[in-house]
Design a protein around this motif. Structure first.
Motif: not given
Length: 547
Positions: A73, A370, A377
């Motif tokens: 992600n 992230q 991502k």
């Protein structure tokens, strides 16, 4: 005004209420409430090798699903580095944006009674973000020294060291997180195997240590090693990691209302794991397929990451929170390194060396970020990034300009994080280690100024042969020159083949040290001892060539 805490807290819940109360109070008073600024959670594991993250090591045998989810992600920085192969100097650089070799600590590892290592008035990640209206909190391992108060008539060394038995634990200490930009602190003074063994809340101990933890070594130790020293009656090593995870979750919950209203928070979560003592809790012991306590402890570390991610999700903060997972240095040899290699798991992945070394295994660390609302991502980058870069990156994120005496070695990688650029402006980085020896990466080249690893791995250390074949330096050279593009495992020392490259990179290192900075700006004070060391090592190189 800092929150005053009673020395004796009767329970964990009471200590937590103190922190949360201070948190809400300070957040409510914040005068700066700009909408849209991301929260920041920086998780720093202790002695976790880059190969210990399954998403970064295809051959790894330790599953880390939560860190792996961050890779999926977010952004995995495959050429991400700490500035040192050991704890204290690495943490100094991470918080200040300045190489620790410029400071008096150099490669020294602080003890539990060492004086404060971060200079008073020096800008840290916390003080920088605090100026921008962030609520700042630290949970976990400090390991940057504290200015304890002595008992009456106690002796104090010229360097300000007070013997552990002569510390007045009933009095507040200075030079800790709340004196270096954090609004609150819950954690421990140093590593979990270094006394005093007691929880610290803001600038006080949670209870006065009344017991003595005996020294434990070798097979008798829980996880390998324990130093003798004062211990609080309620403090148990096995409870440390779960407690840090729980405190982080509670803090996120407490911050959520103000964060949604426009007052973001910065949490520095410095875990004690998987450093010795290797003490996975009962629910994690025996979980790993390879059957080692270190693997169990690394899995539990990943579990705490999962706790944090879940808390952010449940609080509705996941989208606009930057979560960073990294480690202070590579895996330690005390962590049954040979056993893991025999089982097909290399904590250093494809890199030579381990904690304490200037080889890549000492300072190339997990480095995953992230930020759903601000960063694309599923990306992996081999661009050079260092822990020192957090300060400049957070400054750009919050619209601040660093002064000449702030973050002298810090370079922002915000464009890379946001996905507006595929490259990093950093082309060079300096590292030091336990022996205070230095190395520099410059483009594809890396120069180690000293013989062998500069750390715990001797040239030809036998435990490395399972992973790398016969990596033996029968006639070690006075320095190491490696082309990382062609030889990331640092097999072949090219010192004698490329003398002009060695000289160019060496002069680059000396120039950056002499200027007191490696970034553009006004020259700053530098540690002159480092320059003396470089001249001595250069002399050794000339003698070797003459032979």
């Amino acid at each position: 005004m800092k929150n005053e805490v009673n020395v004796c807290l009767p329970s964990r819940s009471a200590g937590r209420r103190v922190i949360i109360g201070a948190l809400c109070f300070m957040a409510a008073l914040s005068a700066f409430a700009g909408q849209g600024r991301p929260n920041i959670v920086l998780i720093n594991a202790d002695d976790m090798g880059v190969g210990d993250v399954s998403g970064l090591n295809p051959e790894g045998k330790i599953p880390t699903p939560h860190i792996d989810s961050m890779i999926d992600n977010g952004l995995a920085l495959l050429n991400g580095h700490s500035s040192s192969g050991v704890c204290t100097p690495s943490r100094y650089s991470l918080l200040t944006g300045r190489y620790s070799c410029r400071a008096s600590i150099s490669g020294q590892v602080a003890k539990g009674n060492s004086p404060a290592r971060v200079e008073e008035g020096r800008t840290t990640l916390a003080s920088l973000l605090k100026k921008s209206g962030y609520r700042t909190a630290m949970i976990g391992k400090w390991h940057l020294g504290l200015d304890w108060k002595p008992l009456p008539n106690a002796k104090q060394s010229k360097k300000g060291v007070i013997a552990l038995k002569d510390i007045d634990y009933s009095k507040p200490f200075g030079g800790g997180p709340v004196d270096r930009g954090f609004d609150s602190f819950f954690g421990i003074a140093a590593s979990l195997d270094i006394p005093p063994y007691v929880w610290l809340i803001d600038n006080r101990v949670s209870e006065v240590p009344t017991e003595t933890q005996p020294a434990v070594k070798g097979k008798q130790a829980p996880g390998g090693y324990m130093r003798e020293g004062p211990k609080a009656a309620s403090f148990e090593m096995v409870d440390a990691l779960p407690r840090m995870g729980d405190e982080a979750v509670d803090l996120i919950k407490a911050c959520a209302p103000e964060a949604k209203a426009g007052t973001p928070f910065f949490l520095y979560l410095a875990l004690n794991s998987p450093h010795t003592p290797i003490v996975p809790s009962a629910e994690w012991e025996g979980k790993s397929a390879i059957g080692t306590k270190y693997a169990d402890f690394a899995m539990q570390t990943d579990g705490v990451v999962g706790q944090v991610l879940n808390a952010l999700r449940e609080a509705g903060l996941e989208e606009n929170t930057i979560v960073i997972f990294t480690a202070d240095n590579g895996c330690a040899p005390h962590a049954d390194y040979t056993v893991h290699l025999e089982k097909g798991h290399n904590p250093s992945y494809i890199y030579r060396g381990q904690k304490g070394d200037l080889y890549e295994g000492g300072n190339r660390v997990p480095f995953v970020i992230q930020w759903p609302a601000g960063a694309p991502k599923g990306r992996r980058s081999d661009q050079l990034i260092s822990h020192v870069d957090f300060l400049a990156t957070f400054a750009e994120l919050t619209g601040q300009k660093l002064a000449d005496n702030e973050g002298e070695d810090s370079i922002s990688f915000l464009p890379l994080l946001k996905g507006v650029s595929d490259t990093s402006p950093r082309k060079s980085a300096i590292y030091n280690t336990i022996s205070s020896k230095l190395a520099i990466t410059d483009g594809d080249w890396k120069l180690i100024v000293g013989e062998g690893s500069g750390g715990w791995t001797r040239p030809g250390e036998r435990y490395m042969k399972t992973a790398f074949g016969a990596v033996k330096d029968e006639n070690p050279l006075p320095m190491g020159l490696f082309n990382l593009k062609d030889d990331v495992g640092e097999y072949k020392n090219l010192l004698l083949e490329y003398p002009e490259v060695k000289q160019r990179v060496f002069e680059k290192l000396k120039h950056d040290l002499e200027r007191g900075r490696s970034t553009p700006g006004k020259p700053q004070a530098s540690n002159i001892n480092r320059l003396d060391y470089l001249d001595r090592e250069k002399g050794k190189g000339k003698k070797s060539k003459a032979k």
